[in-house]
Design a protein around this motif. Structure first.
Motif, mmCIF file in Angstrom:
data_model
loop_
_atom_site.group_PDB
_atom_site.id
_atom_site.type_symbol
_atom_site.label_atom_id
_atom_site.label_comp_id
_atom_site.label_asym_id
_atom_site.label_seq_id
_atom_site.Cartn_x
_atom_site.Cartn_y
_atom_site.Cartn_z
ATOM 1 N N GLU A 80 0.831 -1.206 0.000
ATOM 2 C CA GLU A 80 0.000 0.000 0.000
ATOM 3 C C GLU A 80 0.871 1.264 0.000
ATOM 4 O O GLU A 80 0.569 2.236 -0.699
ATOM 5 N N LYS A 82 2.197 1.643 -3.502
ATOM 6 C CA LYS A 82 1.125 2.112 -4.392
ATOM 7 C C LYS A 82 0.857 3.600 -4.185
ATOM 8 O O LYS A 82 0.698 4.346 -5.154
ATOM 9 N N ASP A 83 0.779 4.019 -2.924
ATOM 10 C CA ASP A 83 0.559 5.445 -2.630
ATOM 11 C C ASP A 83 1.665 6.292 -3.238
ATOM 12 O O ASP A 83 1.405 7.350 -3.829
ATOM 13 N N TYR A 84 2.892 5.839 -3.089
ATOM 14 C CA TYR A 84 4.027 6.572 -3.641
ATOM 15 C C TYR A 84 3.908 6.654 -5.155
ATOM 16 O O TYR A 84 4.091 7.758 -5.728
ATOM 17 N N LEU A 85 3.598 5.561 -5.817
ATOM 18 C CA LEU A 85 3.484 5.562 -7.270
ATOM 19 C C LEU A 85 2.356 6.459 -7.748
ATOM 20 O O LEU A 85 2.498 7.162 -8.753
ATOM 21 N N GLU A 86 1.243 6.451 -7.018
ATOM 22 C CA GLU A 86 0.127 7.336 -7.386
ATOM 23 C C GLU A 86 0.528 8.794 -7.276
ATOM 24 O O GLU A 86 0.136 9.612 -8.109
ATOM 25 N N ASP A 87 1.316 9.130 -6.260
ATOM 26 C CA ASP A 87 1.761 10.515 -6.089
ATOM 27 C C ASP A 87 2.676 10.967 -7.224
ATOM 28 O O ASP A 87 2.563 12.108 -7.690
ATOM 29 N N ILE A 113 2.798 9.709 -10.293
ATOM 30 C CA ILE A 113 2.147 9.635 -11.595
ATOM 31 C C ILE A 113 1.245 10.836 -11.810
ATOM 32 O O ILE A 113 1.097 11.342 -12.907
ATOM 33 N N GLN A 114 0.629 11.353 -10.748
ATOM 34 C CA GLN A 114 -0.297 12.476 -10.876
ATOM 35 C C GLN A 114 0.391 13.781 -11.089
ATOM 36 O O GLN A 114 1.405 14.138 -10.993
#
Length: 97
Positions: free
Chosen positions: A86, A89-94, A96-97
Motif C-alpha cells: 500500500e 502504491k501510494d508513492y506511485l500514485e503521487d 504519476i499524478q
C-alpha cells in the motif's frame, strides 16, 4: 529477452531510482524492517537457518540461502506485505499524478 521485458525492466529501474533519490526507499525499507522485527520474522528465519545448519552442517552459504530464502518469504506476515504494498502504491500514485 523480449523488448517488452526490457521495457518493464527499464520502468522498474526508473521507479527504484526515483524511490531512492526521493528518500522514500529508506522510509519504506525502515518500516518493513520494523514490522518484520515486531512480527518475530527475524527470529523465525534465524531459527530456520540454525536448524538447517544443524541438520546439514556441510552446507555453504549459497546452499543455505537457497534453502532459507523461499521459506523466509513465505513467513512474511500477510499484514506486513499488504501495508508495504500500500505504501508503494501510494508513492506511485503521487508521482504519476
Amino acid at each position: 529477452m523480449t523488448q517488452q521485458s526490457e521495457e518493464l525492466d527499464q520502468i522498474k529501474s526508473k521507479i527504484q531510482e526515483h524511490l531512492i533519490s526521493s528518500g522514500n526507499y529508506d522510509i519504506i525499507n525502515k518500516q518493513l524492517k520494523l514490522q518484520l522485527y515486531e512480527s518475530g520474522w527475524f527470529d523465525k528465519v534465524s531459527q530456520l537457518a540454525n536448524r538447517e545448519l544443524q541438520d546439514n552442517s556441510n552446507q555453504n552459504f549459497d546452499q543455505l540461502f537457497s534453502f532459507v530464502k523461499p521459506k523466509a518469504e513465505e513467513l512474511v506476515p500477510q499484514k506486513v506485505k499488504d501495508e508495504i504494498l500500500e505504501k508503494i502504491k501510494d508513492y506511485l500514485e503521487d508521482i504519476i499524478q
